[in-house]
Motif scaffolding. Structure first.
Motif, PDB file in Angstrom:
ATOM      1  N   VAL A  86       0.739  -1.076  -0.092  1.00  0.00           N
ATOM      2  CA  VAL A  86      -0.019   0.099  -0.150  1.00  0.00           C
ATOM      3  C   VAL A  86       0.800   1.076  -0.253  1.00  0.00           C
ATOM      4  CG1 VAL A  86      -1.731   1.330   1.621  1.00  0.00           C
ATOM      5  CG2 VAL A  86      -2.252  -0.906   0.959  1.00  0.00           C
ATOM      6  N   GLU A  87       1.915   1.329   0.598  1.00  0.00           N
ATOM      7  CA  GLU A  87       2.940   2.416   0.918  1.00  0.00           C
ATOM      8  C   GLU A  87       3.976   2.157  -0.753  1.00  0.00           C
ATOM      9  OE1 GLU A  87       5.875   1.234   3.629  1.00  0.00           O
ATOM     10  OE2 GLU A  87       4.747   2.244   4.970  1.00  0.00           O
ATOM     11  N   LYS A  88       3.772   1.345  -0.757  1.00  0.00           N
ATOM     12  CA  LYS A  88       4.247   1.912  -2.379  1.00  0.00           C
ATOM     13  C   LYS A  88       3.249   2.628  -3.448  1.00  0.00           C
ATOM     14  CE  LYS A  88       7.583  -1.685  -3.058  1.00  0.00           C
ATOM     15  NZ  LYS A  88       7.922  -2.432  -3.516  1.00  0.00           N
ATOM     16  N   LEU A  89       2.163   1.992  -3.759  1.00  0.00           N
ATOM     17  CA  LEU A  89       1.425   3.050  -3.981  1.00  0.00           C
ATOM     18  C   LEU A  89       1.093   4.226  -4.160  1.00  0.00           C
ATOM     19  CD1 LEU A  89      -2.463   0.610  -3.278  1.00  0.00           C
ATOM     20  CD2 LEU A  89      -0.689   0.397  -5.909  1.00  0.00           C
ATOM     21  N   PHE A  90       1.268   5.253  -2.886  1.00  0.00           N
ATOM     22  CA  PHE A  90       1.147   6.273  -2.476  1.00  0.00           C
ATOM     23  C   PHE A  90       2.463   6.357  -2.778  1.00  0.00           C
ATOM     24  CE2 PHE A  90      -2.631   4.787  -0.995  1.00  0.00           C
ATOM     25  CZ  PHE A  90      -3.111   5.489  -0.301  1.00  0.00           C
ATOM     26  N   THR A  91       3.882   6.225  -3.213  1.00  0.00           N
ATOM     27  CA  THR A  91       5.105   6.526  -3.283  1.00  0.00           C
ATOM     28  C   THR A  91       5.474   6.964  -5.138  1.00  0.00           C
ATOM     29  OG1 THR A  91       6.096   4.611  -3.178  1.00  0.00           O
ATOM     30  CG2 THR A  91       5.614   6.471  -0.777  1.00  0.00           C
ATOM     31  N   ARG A  92       4.763   6.390  -5.316  1.00  0.00           N
ATOM     32  CA  ARG A  92       5.065   6.424  -6.928  1.00  0.00           C
ATOM     33  C   ARG A  92       4.371   7.832  -7.354  1.00  0.00           C
ATOM     34  NH1 ARG A  92       3.506   0.526  -9.319  1.00  0.00           N
ATOM     35  NH2 ARG A  92       5.113  -0.820  -8.066  1.00  0.00           N
TER      36      ARG A  92
END
Length: 92
Positions: A86-92
């Motif tokens: 989930v964190e990766k989805l928001f850091t792209r």
């Protein structure tokens, strides 16, 4: 827990572990002496754990292994992989 809030402190966890251990030992009808012989943990360490909640990690793991509870430690410091996705989805 301290007297001003409901935050659990490390000492609270220590006391809970010692209490649960004592209860499990008695439920299995093991004396402290027999447990020391079977686990390789000194009798003094077992007594200290039950009375003061103090024990080394190595001794705690030996005792957990004797009761087939070593897997209970698998969740300690577990990395939540779903949260990382989930964190990766928001850091792209």
């Amino acid at each position: 827990m301290n007297k001003y809030n409901n935050i659990k402190l490390p000492v609270d966890t220590q006391k809970e572990l010692a209490s649960k251990f004592r209860e499990l030992r008695k439920d299995k009808k093991y004396s402290q002496t027999l447990l020391a012989q079977k686990s390789g943990v000194s009798l003094g360490s077992i007594k200290r754990f039950e009375n003061t909640s103090q024990i080394s990690l190595e001794s705690l793991l030996k005792l957990a292994n004797l009761f087939n509870r070593l897997d209970d430690f698998d969740l300690v410091f577990k990395i939540d992989t779903e949260l990382k996705v989930v964190e990766k989805l928001f850091t792209r």
